[in-house]
Design an enzyme around this catalytic site. Structure first.
Site, PDB file in Angstrom:
ATOM      1  N   CYS A  35       4.120  -6.827  -3.542  1.00  0.00           N
ATOM      2  CA  CYS A  35       3.744  -5.528  -4.122  1.00  0.00           C
ATOM      3  C   CYS A  35       3.541  -5.640  -5.633  1.00  0.00           C
ATOM      4  CB  CYS A  35       4.808  -4.484  -3.809  1.00  0.00           C
ATOM      5  SG  CYS A  35       4.798  -3.995  -2.069  1.00  0.00           S
ATOM      6  N   CYS A  95       8.832  -5.642  -3.807  1.00  0.00           N
ATOM      7  CA  CYS A  95       8.847  -7.065  -3.492  1.00  0.00           C
ATOM      8  C   CYS A  95       7.801  -7.797  -4.333  1.00  0.00           C
ATOM      9  CB  CYS A  95       8.593  -7.279  -1.992  1.00  0.00           C
ATOM     10  SG  CYS A  95       6.878  -7.010  -1.493  1.00  0.00           S
ATOM     11  N   GLU A 113       4.753   0.669  -1.326  1.00  0.00           N
ATOM     12  CA  GLU A 113       3.956   0.560  -2.544  1.00  0.00           C
ATOM     13  C   GLU A 113       2.523   0.143  -2.229  1.00  0.00           C
ATOM     14  OE1 GLU A 113       7.032  -0.483  -1.774  1.00  0.00           O
ATOM     15  OE2 GLU A 113       7.917  -1.459  -3.506  1.00  0.00           O
ATOM     16  N   ASN A 156       6.859   2.581   4.044  1.00  0.00           N
ATOM     17  CA  ASN A 156       6.840   1.281   4.708  1.00  0.00           C
ATOM     18  C   ASN A 156       6.574   1.484   6.195  1.00  0.00           C
ATOM     19  OD1 ASN A 156       9.538   2.380   4.681  1.00  0.00           O
ATOM     20  ND2 ASN A 156      10.389   0.389   5.193  1.00  0.00           N
ATOM     21  N   ILE A 157       5.842   0.531   6.752  1.00  0.00           N
ATOM     22  CA  ILE A 157       5.440   0.584   8.158  1.00  0.00           C
ATOM     23  C   ILE A 157       5.767  -0.768   8.773  1.00  0.00           C
ATOM     24  CG2 ILE A 157       3.521   0.937   9.754  1.00  0.00           C
ATOM     25  CD1 ILE A 157       2.128   2.431   7.339  1.00  0.00           C
ATOM     26  N   GLU A 158       6.806  -0.801   9.601  1.00  0.00           N
ATOM     27  CA  GLU A 158       7.259  -2.064  10.183  1.00  0.00           C
ATOM     28  C   GLU A 158       6.477  -2.443  11.434  1.00  0.00           C
ATOM     29  OE1 GLU A 158      11.871  -2.056   8.668  1.00  0.00           O
ATOM     30  OE2 GLU A 158      11.492  -1.645  10.772  1.00  0.00           O
ATOM     31  N   CYS A 194       4.567  -2.630   2.992  1.00  0.00           N
ATOM     32  CA  CYS A 194       5.489  -1.909   2.115  1.00  0.00           C
ATOM     33  C   CYS A 194       4.917  -0.568   1.675  1.00  0.00           C
ATOM     34  CB  CYS A 194       5.784  -2.752   0.878  1.00  0.00           C
ATOM     35  SG  CYS A 194       6.605  -4.320   1.222  1.00  0.00           S
TER      36      CYS A 194
END
Length: 141
Positions: free
Chosen positions: A94, A91, A55, A42-44, A53
């Site tokens: 995804c 989620c 995935e 995940n990359i915020e 996300c």
């Protein structure tokens, strides 16, 4: 590849997560039908909406490389990258991406918090009434 090996690959991916806001790190390891593994984390983003996300990161990398057939994905997540008692499920967005590229009855999703503590489900079990390409089969292009 065993589920345990794929889970270990997801844990490696989790180490690369960029989570300065939530500190909840997720890693994914996507196995193609040809046996290749694609990693994702995940990359915020400070604006939250552009966050991606783990995935989807794995899927998008694979699709970019020309892959279109997938067997299964392992997902691990936890605060500050630690294993927890909880399983980390994908989620809705995804799940929808998975629906685009995978047969929901065949594609397997492994939710894990350790190599020996995991739950394996089909995409159909996680998204029983999913909308995918087959729903648009009657539409002319």
């Amino acid at each position: 590849m065993t589920n345990q090996e794929l889970i270990l690959e997801a844990k490696k991916a989790r180490e690369r997560a960029y989570t300065p806001y939530s500190h909840f790190k997720v890693g994914a390891a996507l196995l193609t039908k040809s046996g290749k593994i694609y990693h994702g984390c995940n990359i915020e983003n400070a604006a939250y909406t552009p966050t991606n996300c783990a995935e989807r990161t794995a899927f998008f990398k694979a699709v970019y490389d020309g892959e279109r057939e997938f067997a299964k994905i392992a997902i691990v997540g936890g605060a500050d990258g630690a294993d927890t008692d909880e399983l980390c499920a994908p989620c809705g967005v995804c799940r929808q991406v998975m629906m685009e590229f995978c047969n929901p009855e065949e594609f397997q999703i492994i939710l894990a918090n350790g190599e020996d503590n995991y739950l394996e489900l089909s995409l159909k079990e996680l998204l029983p009434y999913g909308f995918g390409p087959k729903n648009l089969a009657h539409v002319e292009s």
